[in-house]
Motif scaffolding. Structure first.
Motif, PDB file in Angstrom:
ATOM      1  N   GLY A   1     -60.780  20.927  45.894  1.00 33.85           N
ATOM      2  CA  GLY A   1     -61.475  19.497  46.539  1.00 33.85           C
ATOM      3  C   GLY A   1     -60.331  18.749  46.694  1.00 33.85           C
ATOM      4  O   GLY A   1     -58.965  18.799  46.748  1.00 33.85           O
ATOM      5  N   GLY A   2     -60.560  17.500  47.259  1.00 35.03           N
ATOM      6  CA  GLY A   2     -60.088  16.233  47.360  1.00 35.03           C
ATOM      7  C   GLY A   2     -60.894  15.034  47.100  1.00 35.03           C
ATOM      8  O   GLY A   2     -61.930  15.071  46.964  1.00 35.03           O
ATOM      9  N   HIS A   3     -60.336  13.831  47.215  1.00 33.58           N
ATOM     10  CA  HIS A   3     -61.095  12.478  47.120  1.00 33.58           C
ATOM     11  C   HIS A   3     -61.290  12.074  48.598  1.00 33.58           C
ATOM     12  O   HIS A   3     -60.580  12.003  49.270  1.00 33.58           O
ATOM     13  CB  HIS A   3     -60.693  11.780  46.059  1.00 33.58           C
ATOM     14  CG  HIS A   3     -59.460  10.981  46.299  1.00 33.58           C
ATOM     15  ND1 HIS A   3     -59.454   9.963  47.083  1.00 33.58           N
ATOM     16  CD2 HIS A   3     -58.199  11.317  45.736  1.00 33.58           C
ATOM     17  CE1 HIS A   3     -58.154   9.489  47.130  1.00 33.58           C
ATOM     18  NE2 HIS A   3     -57.373  10.140  46.561  1.00 33.58           N
ATOM     19  N   LEU A   4     -62.638  11.804  48.509  1.00 32.35           N
ATOM     20  CA  LEU A   4     -63.091  11.173  49.828  1.00 32.35           C
ATOM     21  C   LEU A   4     -62.922   9.523  49.913  1.00 32.35           C
ATOM     22  O   LEU A   4     -62.890   9.243  51.122  1.00 32.35           O
ATOM     23  CB  LEU A   4     -64.831  11.287  49.779  1.00 32.35           C
ATOM     24  CG  LEU A   4     -65.664  11.203  51.397  1.00 32.35           C
ATOM     25  CD1 LEU A   4     -64.957  12.060  52.336  1.00 32.35           C
ATOM     26  CD2 LEU A   4     -67.040  11.547  50.885  1.00 32.35           C
ATOM     27  N   ASP A   5     -62.911   8.871  49.046  1.00 31.79           N
ATOM     28  CA  ASP A   5     -62.424   7.746  49.108  1.00 31.79           C
ATOM     29  C   ASP A   5     -60.982   7.296  49.589  1.00 31.79           C
ATOM     30  O   ASP A   5     -60.278   8.337  49.453  1.00 31.79           O
ATOM     31  CB  ASP A   5     -62.892   6.720  47.723  1.00 31.79           C
ATOM     32  CG  ASP A   5     -61.834   7.277  46.676  1.00 31.79           C
ATOM     33  OD1 ASP A   5     -61.833   8.239  46.565  1.00 31.79           O
ATOM     34  OD2 ASP A   5     -61.484   6.122  46.030  1.00 31.79           O
ATOM     35  N   SER A   6     -60.713   6.113  50.161  1.00 31.13           N
ATOM     36  CA  SER A   6     -59.125   5.760  50.283  1.00 31.13           C
ATOM     37  C   SER A   6     -59.123   4.152  49.983  1.00 31.13           C
ATOM     38  O   SER A   6     -60.210   3.713  50.064  1.00 31.13           O
ATOM     39  CB  SER A   6     -58.758   6.164  51.626  1.00 31.13           C
ATOM     40  OG  SER A   6     -59.191   5.236  52.637  1.00 31.13           O
ATOM     41  N   TRP A   7     -57.973   4.029  49.976  1.00 28.62           N
ATOM     42  CA  TRP A   7     -57.628   2.358  49.917  1.00 28.62           C
ATOM     43  C   TRP A   7     -57.882   1.797  51.362  1.00 28.62           C
ATOM     44  O   TRP A   7     -57.982   2.653  52.315  1.00 28.62           O
ATOM     45  CB  TRP A   7     -56.346   1.905  49.409  1.00 28.62           C
ATOM     46  CG  TRP A   7     -56.158   1.939  48.002  1.00 28.62           C
ATOM     47  CD1 TRP A   7     -55.570   3.119  47.270  1.00 28.62           C
ATOM     48  CD2 TRP A   7     -56.724   1.257  46.887  1.00 28.62           C
ATOM     49  NE1 TRP A   7     -55.947   2.737  45.906  1.00 28.62           N
ATOM     50  CE2 TRP A   7     -56.451   1.761  45.881  1.00 28.62           C
ATOM     51  CE3 TRP A   7     -57.633  -0.056  47.126  1.00 28.62           C
ATOM     52  CZ2 TRP A   7     -57.004   1.092  44.582  1.00 28.62           C
ATOM     53  CZ3 TRP A   7     -58.084  -0.882  45.948  1.00 28.62           C
ATOM     54  CH2 TRP A   7     -57.739  -0.335  44.847  1.00 28.62           C
ATOM     55  N   ASP A   8     -57.968   0.659  51.646  1.00 28.95           N
ATOM     56  CA  ASP A   8     -58.512   0.006  52.890  1.00 28.95           C
ATOM     57  C   ASP A   8     -57.348  -0.295  53.708  1.00 28.95           C
ATOM     58  O   ASP A   8     -57.790  -0.495  55.145  1.00 28.95           O
ATOM     59  CB  ASP A   8     -59.548  -1.235  52.655  1.00 28.95           C
ATOM     60  CG  ASP A   8     -58.793  -2.097  51.665  1.00 28.95           C
ATOM     61  OD1 ASP A   8     -58.032  -1.745  50.650  1.00 28.95           O
ATOM     62  OD2 ASP A   8     -59.035  -3.187  51.568  1.00 28.95           O
ATOM     63  N   PRO A   9     -56.082  -0.427  53.591  1.00 30.14           N
ATOM     64  CA  PRO A   9     -55.119  -0.829  54.706  1.00 30.14           C
ATOM     65  C   PRO A   9     -54.935   0.081  55.773  1.00 30.14           C
ATOM     66  O   PRO A   9     -54.921  -0.274  56.923  1.00 30.14           O
ATOM     67  CB  PRO A   9     -53.903  -1.316  53.913  1.00 30.14           C
ATOM     68  CG  PRO A   9     -54.335  -1.219  52.408  1.00 30.14           C
ATOM     69  CD  PRO A   9     -55.413  -0.309  52.120  1.00 30.14           C
ATOM     70  N   GLY A  10     -54.896   1.443  55.482  1.00 36.91           N
ATOM     71  CA  GLY A  10     -54.589   2.193  56.369  1.00 36.91           C
ATOM     72  C   GLY A  10     -55.902   3.066  56.712  1.00 36.91           C
ATOM     73  O   GLY A  10     -56.944   2.618  56.706  1.00 36.91           O
TER      74      GLY A  10
ATOM     75  N   ILE B   1     -53.164  10.717  54.101  1.00 34.20           N
ATOM     76  CA  ILE B   1     -52.494  11.570  53.256  1.00 34.20           C
ATOM     77  C   ILE B   1     -53.122  11.253  51.972  1.00 34.20           C
ATOM     78  O   ILE B   1     -52.869  12.180  51.024  1.00 34.20           O
ATOM     79  CB  ILE B   1     -50.987  11.421  53.276  1.00 34.20           C
ATOM     80  CG1 ILE B   1     -50.787   9.914  52.801  1.00 34.20           C
ATOM     81  CG2 ILE B   1     -50.351  11.809  54.629  1.00 34.20           C
ATOM     82  CD1 ILE B   1     -49.077   9.792  52.577  1.00 34.20           C
ATOM     83  N   ASP B   2     -53.961  10.387  51.694  1.00 33.99           N
ATOM     84  CA  ASP B   2     -54.551   9.926  50.470  1.00 33.99           C
ATOM     85  C   ASP B   2     -55.962   9.446  50.706  1.00 33.99           C
ATOM     86  O   ASP B   2     -56.376   8.345  50.561  1.00 33.99           O
ATOM     87  CB  ASP B   2     -53.774   8.964  49.828  1.00 33.99           C
ATOM     88  CG  ASP B   2     -54.198   8.620  48.273  1.00 33.99           C
ATOM     89  OD1 ASP B   2     -54.896   9.571  47.665  1.00 33.99           O
ATOM     90  OD2 ASP B   2     -53.817   7.596  47.929  1.00 33.99           O
ATOM     91  N   ASP B   3     -56.751  10.478  50.868  1.00 40.04           N
ATOM     92  CA  ASP B   3     -56.905  11.636  50.396  1.00 40.04           C
ATOM     93  C   ASP B   3     -57.558  12.629  51.710  1.00 40.04           C
ATOM     94  O   ASP B   3     -58.219  13.544  51.102  1.00 40.04           O
ATOM     95  CB  ASP B   3     -57.127  12.139  49.061  1.00 40.04           C
ATOM     96  CG  ASP B   3     -56.725  13.473  48.829  1.00 40.04           C
ATOM     97  OD1 ASP B   3     -55.695  14.267  49.134  1.00 40.04           O
ATOM     98  OD2 ASP B   3     -57.457  14.133  47.865  1.00 40.04           O
ATOM     99  N   ALA B   4     -57.713  12.381  52.781  1.00 43.25           N
ATOM    100  CA  ALA B   4     -58.310  12.866  53.777  1.00 43.25           C
ATOM    101  C   ALA B   4     -57.919  14.330  54.018  1.00 43.25           C
ATOM    102  O   ALA B   4     -58.556  15.234  54.087  1.00 43.25           O
ATOM    103  CB  ALA B   4     -58.442  12.249  55.292  1.00 43.25           C
ATOM    104  N   SER B   5     -56.525  14.415  53.770  1.00 45.52           N
ATOM    105  CA  SER B   5     -55.938  15.601  53.870  1.00 45.52           C
ATOM    106  C   SER B   5     -56.329  16.450  52.691  1.00 45.52           C
ATOM    107  O   SER B   5     -56.458  17.732  52.947  1.00 45.52           O
ATOM    108  CB  SER B   5     -54.313  15.667  53.809  1.00 45.52           C
ATOM    109  OG  SER B   5     -53.982  15.157  52.739  1.00 45.52           O
ATOM    110  N   GLY B   6     -56.401  16.037  51.455  1.00 45.65           N
ATOM    111  CA  GLY B   6     -57.064  16.885  50.493  1.00 45.65           C
ATOM    112  C   GLY B   6     -58.352  17.515  50.683  1.00 45.65           C
ATOM    113  O   GLY B   6     -58.744  18.754  50.571  1.00 45.65           O
ATOM    114  N   VAL B   7     -59.111  16.673  51.286  1.00 51.17           N
ATOM    115  CA  VAL B   7     -60.824  17.071  51.371  1.00 51.17           C
ATOM    116  C   VAL B   7     -60.468  18.113  52.764  1.00 51.17           C
ATOM    117  O   VAL B   7     -61.292  19.056  52.674  1.00 51.17           O
ATOM    118  CB  VAL B   7     -61.554  15.514  52.170  1.00 51.17           C
ATOM    119  CG1 VAL B   7     -62.781  16.311  52.489  1.00 51.17           C
ATOM    120  CG2 VAL B   7     -61.714  14.770  50.814  1.00 51.17           C
TER     121      VAL B   7
END
Length: 479
Positions: free
Chosen positions: A282-291, A295-301
């Motif tokens: 898997g990967g994690h679906l959430d991210s921080w909000d500026p970008g 790479i953190d972490d849509a790529s992992g999903v």
């Protein structure tokens, strides 16, 4: 009764022991190895992973945990699993504190007035109405802050000026993250009015600050905390070097506003022989909000979803279930991973092998593993399949399972670590520059190839990899 000569008896015993040992070894059948090689080669020329990450970052964008985009991200993940043909798609709830960012501003007010670029950190408190103005006290490391006399800190804004350097394995992040997580908590206990750090990042020339979570566990203990971009940290350090008192005005509009219930989103390719046994990726679906959290972490999903899709498209289902997990709220403290591990701890023996992708989308260059000794041969079989696409196997290091699945590994799940080239990862990590253009489609495809090959081989193995309650408690994995 006829007695065997001692030498013949000894030989018979050794043969029996050898046969028993061979029977206890976990191995991967030749047919599965061949299919894994085919999966690897197909994935290297496939763009499914890139299409998925493009879809998530374009259709949803940034996905701060608890925000409206968080909910859109969950709906996106459910729909995407179904579109890719997963046999089973479901969610498991995750509840956590709701922290919101609204605005941030800072400026040096004396002795040389000027604005500073910075960003508030997760679980930071907001400043009072009208802002907070206080003198700055600088420390060059977290240890220096720990050793300071609290009287020198009380009522001031603590500034920790620790630097990170680029490394392929990203190990300097241990410096930056420890300052970001632990520094505000220490400063608060010492009576500081606020906290600043040099961003936990390696982009020395970019005025783009890096956000991230603090270690505050209770809102009543939180103080305003923010990260300066590296050039702004340099500027503040130069101003302090004049030896004059330096005052900064902070205006942070942020804070915890309640609780929020999100969810891990899970898709499965059901195993045909042992559906109750799972390979977890898997990967994690959430991210921080500026970008846009590419790479953190849509790529992992995307890597995990695409790997599962390739296995789904084989003529026959794998022997064991491939379970892909898009975890909720990793960024604010592994909330999705911890909730998942708590829910599934009693089932840990059913987990064949697992790992999460959460270190960008550059090529995977190293594989490590935490498995039982009898499964090392199977890991070596996996290593031989992924070696032609640039992955080295380091048998001397443990495998921690990645960020969220480290929690299942802590419960006893056998785990890999598949390490991407992180040389420039912390240039973009947690910044406005974490966007789709940082992903190379061919490098992403290599990641998918590695995940598809190892997942399939683990699913087809004769035998297990050693998952059991507390099986790897002392392996030293740090993921």
């Amino acid at each position: 009764m006829r007695r065997l000569p001692l030498s013949l008896l000894a030989a018979s015993l050794m043969l029996a022991i050898g046969t028993a040992n061979a029977a206890s070894q976990t191995t991967i059948p030749a047919a599965a190895v061949k299919t894994a090689e085919q999966l690897r080669d197909k994935a290297m020329g496939d763009n499914t992973g890139y299409q998925i990450v493009e879809s998530l970052t374009t259709e949803v964008g940034a996905r701060l945990a608890g925000s409206p985009a968080d909910a859109r991200g969950r709906e996106w993940a459910i729909a995407k699993f179904k579109e890719l043909g997963y046999d089973k798609v479901y969610t498991e709830t995750v509840t956590y504190p709701l922290w919101e960012r609204r605005s941030e501003h800072a400026e040096i007010v004396a002795p040389f007035p000027q604005a500073l670029d910075l960003i508030a950190l997760g679980y930071s408190a907001g400043t009072p109405k009208g802002g907070l103005t206080a003198e700055v006290v600088r420390f060059d490391s977290l240890d220096a802050l720990k050793k300071a006399d609290p009287a020198t800190v009380k009522g001031k804004i603590v500034y920790v000026d620790a630097h990170m350097e680029r490394h392929k394995d990203g190990h300097d992040y241990a410096i930056g993250s420890s300052v970001r997580v632990g520094g505000p908590v220490i400063a608060s206990r010492m009576g500081a009015a606020g906290f600043l750090l040099r961003s936990a990042g390696t982009d020395a020339n970019s005025r783009t600050p890096h956000t991230g979570v603090t270690g505050f566990k209770d809102a009543k203990d939180a103080i305003p905390a923010a990260a300066l971009s590296n050039p702004d940290a340099d500027q503040l350090t130069r101003v302090l070097a004049y030896g004059k008192p330096v005052s900064i005005k902070l205006e942070l509009d942020c804070g915890i506003t309640g609780t929020y219930t999100g969810a891990n989103v899970i898709g499965e390719i059901t195993g045909k022989k042992h559906p109750e046994q799972v390979v977890a990726i898997g990967g994690h679906l959430d991210s921080w909000d500026p970008g846009t959290g590419a790479i953190d972490d849509a790529s992992g999903v995307a890597i995990a979803m695409a790997a599962g899709k390739l296995i789904h498209d084989l003529p026959q289902r794998p022997d064991r279930t491939i379970r892909v997990i898009a975890f909720a709220n990793e960024e604010m403290g592994l909330w999705g991973g911890r909730a998942y591990a708590d829910k599934h701890a009693s089932e840990v023996s059913r987990f064949q092998l697992g790992t999460e992708s959460d270190f960008g989308a550059r090529k995977i260059w190293r594989m490590t593993a935490s498995v039982k000794p009898e499964a090392r041969g199977a890991i070596e079989q996996i290593a031989k399949v992924v070696a032609p696409i640039g992955v080295d196997y380091d048998a001397s290091k443990p495998g921690g399972g990645g960020s969220d699945l480290s929690q299942m590994h802590a419960k006893g799940m056998a785990a890999l670590s598949l390490t991407q080239d992180g040389t420039d990862y912390f240039d973009y990590h947690h910044t406005a520059n974490d966007t789709l253009d940082k992903i190379d489609p061919k490098e992403l495809a290599q990641n998918v190839a590695v995940y598809a090959a190892f997942s399939y081989m683990a699913a087809q193995a004769n035998g297990d990899f050693g998952s059991a309650p507390n099986a790897f408690k002392s392996d030293g994995a740090e993921d």
